[in-house]
Design an enzyme around this catalytic site. Sequence first.
Site, mmCIF file in Angstrom:
data_model
loop_
_atom_site.group_PDB
_atom_site.id
_atom_site.type_symbol
_atom_site.label_atom_id
_atom_site.label_comp_id
_atom_site.label_asym_id
_atom_site.label_seq_id
_atom_site.Cartn_x
_atom_site.Cartn_y
_atom_site.Cartn_z
ATOM 1 N N CYS A 44 3.831 6.512 3.602
ATOM 2 C CA CYS A 44 5.156 5.916 3.398
ATOM 3 C C CYS A 44 6.189 7.043 3.425
ATOM 4 O O CYS A 44 5.839 8.209 3.449
ATOM 5 C CB CYS A 44 5.218 5.162 2.075
ATOM 6 S SG CYS A 44 6.622 4.014 2.010
ATOM 7 N N LYS A 121 2.679 -7.171 0.000
ATOM 8 C CA LYS A 121 3.233 -6.363 -1.082
ATOM 9 C C LYS A 121 4.507 -7.031 -1.549
ATOM 10 O O LYS A 121 5.468 -7.152 -0.784
ATOM 11 C CB LYS A 121 3.509 -4.952 -0.574
ATOM 12 C CG LYS A 121 4.014 -3.992 -1.640
ATOM 13 C CD LYS A 121 4.185 -2.611 -1.032
ATOM 14 C CE LYS A 121 4.745 -1.615 -2.016
ATOM 15 N NZ LYS A 121 4.953 -0.306 -1.362
ATOM 16 N N ARG A 143 14.183 -3.004 -2.588
ATOM 17 C CA ARG A 143 13.271 -3.052 -1.444
ATOM 18 C C ARG A 143 13.036 -4.480 -0.964
ATOM 19 O O ARG A 143 12.137 -4.741 -0.197
ATOM 20 C CB ARG A 143 11.942 -2.391 -1.820
ATOM 21 C CG ARG A 143 12.100 -0.910 -2.141
ATOM 22 C CD ARG A 143 10.747 -0.203 -2.199
ATOM 23 N NE ARG A 143 10.916 1.226 -2.327
ATOM 24 C CZ ARG A 143 10.625 1.914 -3.430
ATOM 25 N NH1 ARG A 143 10.155 1.305 -4.484
ATOM 26 N NH2 ARG A 143 10.811 3.220 -3.463
ATOM 27 N N LYS A 174 -0.684 -6.705 -3.453
ATOM 28 C CA LYS A 174 -0.109 -5.890 -4.533
ATOM 29 C C LYS A 174 1.168 -6.529 -5.020
ATOM 30 O O LYS A 174 2.001 -6.888 -4.170
ATOM 31 C CB LYS A 174 0.188 -4.494 -3.970
ATOM 32 C CG LYS A 174 0.769 -3.507 -4.972
ATOM 33 C CD LYS A 174 1.071 -2.178 -4.312
ATOM 34 C CE LYS A 174 1.635 -1.199 -5.331
ATOM 35 N NZ LYS A 174 1.991 0.087 -4.759
ATOM 36 N N SER A 200 1.237 -0.389 -12.131
ATOM 37 C CA SER A 200 1.509 0.279 -13.402
ATOM 38 C C SER A 200 1.993 -0.672 -14.494
ATOM 39 O O SER A 200 1.664 -0.481 -15.664
ATOM 40 C CB SER A 200 2.522 1.404 -13.186
ATOM 41 O OG SER A 200 3.711 0.898 -12.613
#
Length: 252
Positions: A44, A121, A143, A174, A200
Amino acid sequence: MRRRRQIDCLYSVITERDVQAIVQRAIRAIKEKVPELQVIADVCLCEYTDHGHCGVIRRETGDVDNDATLELLAREAVSHARAGADIVAPSDMMDGRVGAIRHALDTAGFSDTAILSYAAKFAGPFYGPFRDAAESTPQFGDRRSYQMDAGNADEALREVMLDIEEGADMVMVKPAGPFLDIIHRVKHETGYPVAAYQVSGEFAMIRAAAERGWIDCERVMMDSLLAIRRAGADVIITYFARDAARLLADAR
Ligand SMILES: [Zn+2]
């Protein structure tokens, strides 16, 4: 075709400096010490851009320039493969990146290097602790223009199918816990190897509650991983990896 030619000339200008960068050095060090360990390298741009977005930003409009980004991603993937990565994992969500990376890897002689694509994602609040630690919160905007809308399961399936058609060997969902239905559908409808990323925020919620004595950390950790596995994940990426691996080894 035009895009392919540009990518051809870019991968060929990978310099000594590219292969001496920190991630590439780390890959080589790991493969030297533990050659049997499979190394997956994230591909990325957000760790390398001062604005924190995953792609090149067009100065005039402030939008992400998809095609300019593809060329850099292809070059990054080839440099990881050259350093010894077994699998490259594009996490950027640009259109066409799996095909561009596959083409660049094949042309550079790395046809055995596999691609694990971050295929589904989802944008959202679960990435918070990582973003703070990696200082990768975008400096402006978010994003959402290139990550997916959490409410749209069919779009996720379409993105996954596109990545498979472009040559992905394994596809990722994800975050994992809040998207178990997507993991299940992807596994069920594609039959492809599925990776799921317990991010996380999922990890931090369990740890924080355990620190307060509200839950049993080990048992909730294992239940959260079991749910992801049960939904259909073949591979789980998690911050609990070492703790869970130890427990699983002890149980054998
Ligand atoms: Zn990124």
